[in-house]
Design an enzyme around this catalytic site. Structure first.
Site, short mmCIF file in Angstrom:
data_model
loop_
_atom_site.label_atom_id
_atom_site.label_comp_id
_atom_site.label_asym_id
_atom_site.label_seq_id
_atom_site.Cartn_x
_atom_site.Cartn_y
_atom_site.Cartn_z
N ASP A 86 0.88 -1.17 0.00
CA ASP A 86 0.00 0.00 0.00
C ASP A 86 0.92 1.22 0.00
O ASP A 86 1.61 1.49 0.98
CB ASP A 86 -0.91 0.01 1.24
CG ASP A 86 -2.02 1.04 1.11
OD1 ASP A 86 -1.87 1.96 0.30
OD2 ASP A 86 -3.03 0.92 1.83
N ILE A 88 0.38 4.49 -0.04
CA ILE A 88 0.00 5.47 0.99
C ILE A 88 -1.28 4.95 1.64
O ILE A 88 -2.37 5.08 1.09
CB ILE A 88 -0.24 6.89 0.40
CG1 ILE A 88 1.02 7.40 -0.30
CG2 ILE A 88 -0.68 7.85 1.51
CD1 ILE A 88 0.87 8.79 -0.95
N THR A 91 -5.00 7.41 2.81
CA THR A 91 -4.99 8.40 1.71
C THR A 91 -5.85 9.62 2.04
O THR A 91 -5.50 10.74 1.66
CB THR A 91 -5.51 7.73 0.41
OG1 THR A 91 -4.70 6.60 0.14
CG2 THR A 91 -5.43 8.67 -0.77
N ASP A 219 -3.68 -3.46 3.19
CA ASP A 219 -3.87 -2.62 4.38
C ASP A 219 -3.24 -3.25 5.62
O ASP A 219 -2.87 -2.53 6.55
CB ASP A 219 -5.37 -2.43 4.68
CG ASP A 219 -6.10 -1.65 3.60
OD1 ASP A 219 -5.58 -0.61 3.16
OD2 ASP A 219 -7.21 -2.09 3.21
#
Ligand code: IPD
Length: 264
Positions: A86, A88, A91, A219
């Site tokens: 991931d 960022i 976000t 995540d």
């Protein structure tokens, strides 16, 4: 040195470069590139640029590995090692200038599916906070140089829990009903907005526990290893492994209490 620690060294090196790029782009101003699954689910130009940097460095240094990234999808099916990325996480925080966002990079073996993979190495780097959570399988978890080790105690005031809410408005009623079930065991709730940080904070004892429905593999891949290497438990409910249905991360006895509350 082991395969796991070699993979971690590479992941840390790339996460630091990627974090610096994300931080620099943030200071220059954020451009929303598109919306994804729902209007609230955004991708910025920086998400794409940071993922491209991570992907090209990985393919230069380990060309035979697979890749699964939030923004650019998957490649290299059947490889022994797959990188789950991931660029960022958090976000929406990033877009609003809230510093709780992170670059998350994990290396897993087997099919890159949380129900079957073995996580080998993981790094969660929050560049705006200057923090680096790391773990290599069998080698423990760390925040910077400090080793993380969980205790299995919940204070009388209840547990400090974190969770998140899906982007799809159709899921909000269910998320809120679940929160109501969990409140009796909580001293308070946090919604930080970056699952990789929520989960890493459990390993660091900044949160007692965390649960969420609807997470994607990128995540939680890196942060989940940080928690298990710190002595915590990460999984789903009813003995099932993590899936989009549910992830719980907590010390073992609190894990069981969260599971009972959600099921109740
Ligand atoms: C999101 C964040 C958020 C969580 C969402 C995730 P993104 O990731 O981790 O905290 O509640 O479920 O999708 O979109 O910022 O990479």
């Amino acid at each position: 040195m082991s395969l796991e620690t070699d993979l971690l060294d590479l992941a840390v090196d790339i996460a630091c470069e990627a974090g610096e790029l994300a931080r620099r782009r943030r200071s220059e101003g954020v451009a929303i590139a598109a919306t994804k699954s729902a209007l609230a689910d955004i991708v910025t130009e920086a998400d794409r640029e940071v993922e491209a940097l991570i992907r090209s460095r990985l393919s230069a240094e380990r060309p035979g590995d697979g890749f699964l990234g939030e923004e650019s999808g998957s490649a290299g099916e059947g490889a022994d090692v797959t990188w789950v990325v991931d660029p960022i996480d958090g976000t929406v925080n990033y877009a609003y200038g809230i510093p709780a966002y992170a670059v998350s990079i994990a290396a897993v073996s087997g099919v890159p599916d949380p129900s079957t993979w073995t996580a080998l190495a993981g790094v969660v780097h929050a560049p705006a906070l200057g923090e680096l959570f790391t773990a290599a399988r069998g080698d423990g978890a760390r925040l910077g140089p400090q080793t993380l080790r969980l205790t299995d105690e919940i204070g009388a005031a209840g547990a400090l829990l974190a969770t998140g809410f899906g982007y799809d408005p159709a899921t909000h009623a269910g998320d809120l009903a679940r929160l109501a079930k969990v409140m009796p065991i909580a001293r308070d709730i946090r919604r930080i907005g970056a699952a990789s940080l929520d989960i890493s904070y459990v390993a660091a004892g900044r949160l007692d526990g965390y649960y969420e429905r609807g997470l994607n593999p990128w995540d939680h891949a890196a942060a989940g290893l940080v928690v298990t290497e710190a002595g915590g438990r990460v999984g789903g409910i009813g003995g099932r492994s993590v899936s989009r249905d549910m992830i719980i991360a907590a010390p073992p006895s609190l894990y069981a209490a969260i599971e009972r509350a959600i099921a109740g």
